[in-house]
Design a protein around this motif. Structure first.
Motif, short mmCIF file in Angstrom:
data_model
loop_
_atom_site.label_atom_id
_atom_site.label_comp_id
_atom_site.label_asym_id
_atom_site.label_seq_id
_atom_site.Cartn_x
_atom_site.Cartn_y
_atom_site.Cartn_z
N ARG A 168 0.84 -1.21 0.00
CA ARG A 168 0.00 0.00 0.00
C ARG A 168 0.86 1.25 0.00
O ARG A 168 0.60 2.21 -0.72
CB ARG A 168 -0.92 0.00 1.22
N LEU A 169 1.88 1.24 0.80
CA LEU A 169 2.74 2.41 0.92
C LEU A 169 3.50 2.69 -0.37
O LEU A 169 3.64 3.84 -0.79
CB LEU A 169 3.70 2.20 2.08
N ALA A 170 3.97 1.63 -1.04
CA ALA A 170 4.66 1.81 -2.31
C ALA A 170 3.72 2.41 -3.35
O ALA A 170 4.13 3.26 -4.16
CB ALA A 170 5.22 0.48 -2.80
N ALA A 171 2.45 1.99 -3.32
CA ALA A 171 1.48 2.55 -4.27
C ALA A 171 1.28 4.05 -4.03
O ALA A 171 1.18 4.84 -4.98
CB ALA A 171 0.15 1.81 -4.13
N THR A 172 1.24 4.45 -2.76
CA THR A 172 1.10 5.88 -2.44
C THR A 172 2.34 6.65 -2.89
O THR A 172 2.24 7.74 -3.48
CB THR A 172 0.88 6.07 -0.93
N ALA A 173 3.52 6.09 -2.59
CA ALA A 173 4.76 6.75 -3.00
C ALA A 173 4.86 6.85 -4.52
O ALA A 173 5.35 7.86 -5.07
CB ALA A 173 5.96 5.99 -2.44
N LEU A 174 4.38 5.84 -5.22
CA LEU A 174 4.40 5.87 -6.69
C LEU A 174 3.41 6.89 -7.24
O LEU A 174 3.67 7.50 -8.29
CB LEU A 174 4.08 4.47 -7.24
#
Length: 979
Positions: free
Chosen positions: A753-759
């Motif tokens: 989830r966090l990687a998706a937000t950062a992306l």
């Protein structure tokens, strides 16, 4: 001070009555009243109590008053018990509410603190019960809870004060605490509590200062009553001698009026009142001073040795002279200072004899198995009279009583005192009716229940060292407990816990089966799961279950079932998982092991949640929250974890009204990690609804606590990143997301989830860089996006201990798809098919992850619109708008409407309104808004999905229609008319 007159205290009285009125309106308040001994704290609070009986409610307030006593830390919850007992006797509503909560009823003098009353979560149960009681009483009429003399409060009472100050928000409750500021030396335990509480917005501090000369004059005139007012010389002399302290001023004035010689010291001044009494009356006063709190007629008669008639006459004399005053069922000193002066004046032998007399009476009651606080008082008086054998026995009993009322700090101290006396008492085990190891382990349990795991570990390490190596069963038991508590500490101790638990298992043979070995196996398996991962626990878990069933160790079987279910969840047979969680919960509940019930309950709701059965997850978590509330565990760690899970489930299902009700109990202000945890989960809703003020306030309170808790850092900073992105600040969003990622291990599924937000942040940065032809910035964003996608794929394929991850939950798969689509957007290569895959991945359960489906449709509609597929885009856009409107997801709704305007998904009707812009089309108005914001033609083209040449034509038409010569003039006209 005298009567109902409040001399020199009108401002302070206003603060207290204002707090009472605020509480009556549904805004809970706490007021801490401080001042030197004798300055008038109790008189001020008494005036507030009188006001509370009349206002602000038509029937007045429910008033509960409790006092601490100068008995050290030996009597837990003494002021709470005092307040409940007086309330129960005075108000049938209070009696009914208290009796309905057994954990509170046990605090009463006739309460049942049976041997089964203690629990691992006793203190949290009690705190939850107190909060529920106050809320219930406050629903009918406002509640004023007064806790006096907090400078003498025990640790459990200080913890309760802190808890109530933090969690009381909308209850109609006003809590007033008083304490002596002159007693708060640098290391006083109340000092840091006060410093912490006064930071809270609902806590007010009132400091009573000494009288000035005019106030002293008014006070002495009030004391004189109808007589002649004191002369200015008397006023000046009394004020100078008393230094403005009302109590001392009254004593000095009384002595002067009676013609007594004024002694040099204040202690002598106080004792002068006692010296004028008869010998029998002085004996009664000395008995009261040693009692330390209230005394009744029977205690006075038996300890003083006076005949019944003589004791009655002596009591009448001391009450008439206002040395003692009636207080409930007994008598107390008119002022604590007077009692302290009398006690200090006792000769050592006299003090010892009186303590011994009290101990003899209490010992008689103690031997008769009288419940309540007899043991703590007996330990106090026995120690003061040097009867070590009785003090040891009473300390053990007092520890058990403290356990039973949910006061683990005091329980530990009592057990610790008993152990300090052990070697000095011949036949200590016989005196205590317990072996030393039993008391040692009771102290360990109390330390762990108090949250001091390291103190429990330290005790266990010492016990392991000194235990008889020939006693294998004891050695295994000690190591199992040590391993269990080590697993709750840091990573290094977690690794040690595996070795210690393995040693505990190996100390005992498999045959015959024993409870100790089964429990050691359960702890070993639990520790192994955290260190070596899911595949490693299959064989140990199955072995533990078999051993537990053979030995009848039900809690060990339940614990191992949970571990085995987690194994099957990740690398085994998922069809077995839910049944195992259900069975583990049933077993643990059957034997009353609340901690294992809690662990099983969390997982049996989490499992269907992770697998898309949101309705089943909602039903399971609601059932267990009801269980937690029923047993007073709503604010235990178990209850808090369930609350946060319940919020996530309802948030995911799209029942945001229910989620908001849950979040309303979380509070914004956080001064401890556990408070930051629940507050961080409330951010899910705050960010999605665009409540910027609350988001900023929550984050401000959480910031100082983030270094202490990786979970809070991950949740709060990831949602802070989303909030920044909704505000259009992609750079800050990328920074906050990176901070959150740093708090996670690479294998944790939360990385997805966090990687998706950062992306999302990097894709926005890359898109803006492309529009501005900033190749270097675009390359930086793309490189960062590549690294983030690698991190997401690592988390999706790698498990604890470097093992391959065999399966992902449905939500985790959806976040991976989102990360892949955002990565393609960062490179400028995303296709509608990728966003269709994201929408499909989030569509699970009855309605799917409602918010994320809508958010994914936003990106899908945008991708379709960029390719000129307006009808297809509109078909996706419209249900997304409807969902955002229903949820109240303001930032998403604004983004959707912006897209609808730019891509003309909502129609091309004529521009509304008149004025200078009447001649402009809807599209030209959109272009003018962007011009007014300072955008160039390329930026306008990118925003509206048109070519730069078309944008240039629109700008030329706007200038002509508005009859202006430049873009600057057009922008100025737009700003002037509020376009």
């Amino acid at each position: 001070m005298t009567g109902t007159a409040l001399i020199g205290r009108s401002a302070e009285f206003g603060v207290l009555t204002g707090a009472l009125e605020g509480a009556a309106a549904g805004d809970a308040r706490v007021v801490l009243v401080s001042g030197d001994a004798g300055v008038g704290k109790s008189h001020l609070v008494g005036a507030v109590r009188a006001a509370a009986s009349r206002t602000p409610a038509p029937d007045g307030c429910t008033v509960l008053v409790g006092q601490c006593a100068e008995l050290g830390e030996s009597m837990p919850y003494l002021p709470l018990a005092d307040a409940l007992w007086t309330g129960v006797r005075a108000d049938p509503r209070v009696a009914e509410a208290v009796r309905a909560r057994p954990v509170l009823a046990r605090l009463l003098p006739d309460g049942d603190g049976g041997p089964g009353a203690a629990s691992e979560l006793g203190q949290q149960q009690l705190f939850g019960a107190v909060l529920g009681l106050l809320g219930e009483l406050g629903a009918e009429r406002p509640v004023l809870l007064v806790l006096e003399d907090l400078h003498w409060a025990d640790r459990s009472t200080r913890h309760l004060l802190t808890f109530l100050s933090r969690v009381l928000e909308r209850e109609r409750v006003c809590l007033v605490g008083t304490y002596r500021s002159d007693d708060l030396h640098r290391r006083h335990p109340l000092r840091p509590v006060v410093a912490e509480l006064v930071r809270l917005p609902n806590v007010a501090a009132v400091e009573l200062r000494p009288f000035g000369p005019a106030e002293t004059a008014a006070y002495l005139a009030a004391l004189a009553g109808g007589g002649a007012a004191p002369s200015s010389d008397v006023v000046e002399r009394v004020h100078r001698r008393s230094e403005g302290n009302p109590f001392y001023a009254g004593e000095l004035f009384s002595a002067a009026r009676d013609g007594r010689e004024l002694p040099a010291g204040l202690a002598d001044l106080l004792l002068a009142r006692v010296d004028g009494l008869s010998e029998d009356a002085r004996r009664v006063v000395r008995v009261a001073a040693v009692a330390g709190r209230r005394v009744d007629d029977e205690l006075v008669r038996r300890v003083s040795g006076l005949a019944e008639g003589a004791a009655g006459e002596a009591l009448r004399e001391v009450v008439s002279d206002q040395v003692l005053v009636p207080d409930g069922d007994g008598y107390a000193f008119r002022h604590a200072l007077l009692g302290e002066a009398v006690y200090t004046d006792l000769l050592p032998g006299e003090r010892t004899r009186l303590h011994a007399a009290f101990a003899a009476l209490l010992k008689e009651a103690f031997n008769g198995e009288v419940s309540g606080r007899a043991a703590a008082a007996l330990a106090h008086h026995s120690l003061a009279s040097h009867d070590l054998r009785t003090a040891l026995a009473a300390s053990v009993r007092a520890g058990r009583e403290a356990d039973q009322v949910g006061a683990p700090d005091e329980a530990h101290d009592h057990y610790d005192q008993a152990l300090e006396l052990w070697d000095a008492v011949p036949g200590a085990a016989e005196a205590a009716d317990a072996e030393r190891i039993e008391v040692e382990l009771a102290a360990v349990r109390a330390a762990a229940r108090a949250g001091d795991t390291r103190r429990a570990v330290a005790r266990l390490r010492r016990l392991v060292e000194v235990a008889d190596p020939a006693d294998a069963r004891l050695g295994s038991r000690l190591r199992e407990r040590l391993a269990y508590h080590l697993s709750d500490l840091d990573a290094e101790e977690e690794r040690e816990s595996v070795e210690v638990a393995r040693a505990a298992v190996e100390m005992l043979p498999a045959e015959p089966p024993t409870v100790e070995r089964a429990e050691a196996l359960a702890t070993y398996t639990r520790s192994l799961l955290a260190i070596e991962g899911y595949p490693a626990v299959l064989e140990p878990a199955e072995r533990t279950i078999a051993a537990a069933r053979a030995a009848g160790a039900v809690s060990a079987e339940a614990s191992a079932l949970i571990t085995l279910a987690i194994h099957h969840e990740h690398v085994g047979d998922p069809s077995l998982v839910q049944g195992m969680f259900e069975r583990a919960r049933e077993l643990a509940a059957g034997v009353g092991d609340v901690l294992v019930v809690a662990r099983a309950a969390f997982h049996r709701a989490r499992w269907p949640f992770d697998n898309g059965d949101l309705d089943a997850a909602s039903a399971a978590v609601a059932e267990d929250m009801a269980y937690a509330t029923r047993y007073g565990l709503g604010f235990s760690p178990y209850g808090i974890v369930l609350r946060t899970l319940q919020l996530l489930i309802e948030y995911t299902r799209g029942d945001w009204e229910r989620a908001a009700e849950i979040a309303a109990g979380f509070g914004v202000r956080a001064t401890r990690s556990v408070e930051a945890q629940v507050s961080s989960f409330a951010l899910f809703l705050d960010v999605a609804r665009g409540d910027g003020a609350t988001v900023r306030e929550r984050l401000r309170w959480m910031e100082p606590l983030l270094p202490m808790d990786t979970l809070n850092t991950y949740i709060s900073q990831s949602l802070a990143a989303e909030h920044a992105l909704w505000q259009g600040d992609a750079a800050d969003g990328a920074r906050l997301a990176a901070r959150a990622l740093a708090a996670l291990e690479p294998h944790e599924v939360a990385v997805l989830r966090l990687a998706a937000t950062a992306l999302w942040a990097q894709a926005d940065l890359a898109a803006r860089a492309r529009a501005a032809h900033d190749d270097a910035a675009e390359e930086r964003a793309v490189r960062a996006a590549d690294a983030l996608l690698d991190a997401a794929r690592t988390a999706a394929t790698t498990n604890i201990g470097g093992h391959a991850r065999e399966r992902l939950g449905l939500e985790a798969v959806a976040w991976l798809r989102r990360a892949e689509a955002e990565h393609a957007r960062a490179r400028g290569t995303d296709e509608p098919a990728q966003w269709e895959a994201v929408v499909e991945a989030f569509t699970y359960g009855a309605d799917g992850f409602v918010y994320e489906v809508a958010r994914s449709r936003w990106r899908l509609a945008e991708s379709l619109a960029e390719r000129g597929l307006r009808e297809e885009a509109a078909a996706v856009w419209e249900p997304a708008v409807a969902a955002a409107e229903r949820l109240g997801a303001a930032p998403l709704l604004a983004a959707l409407r912006d897209l609808g305007t730019r891509a003309r998904l909502g129609g091309d009707g004529p521009a509304p309104g008149g004025g200078p812009f009447a001649a402009l089309t809807a599209r030209e108005r959109e272009v003018l808004k962007l011009v007014a914001d300072g955008h160039g033609n390329k930026e306008i083209a990118a925003a509206l999905f048109i070519s730069p040449k078309t944008a240039s034509v629109h700008v030329s038409n706007i200038l002509a229609k508005l009859a202006v010569a430049s873009r600057t003039q057009a922008a100025a006209l737009a700003h002037k008319h509020g376009l």
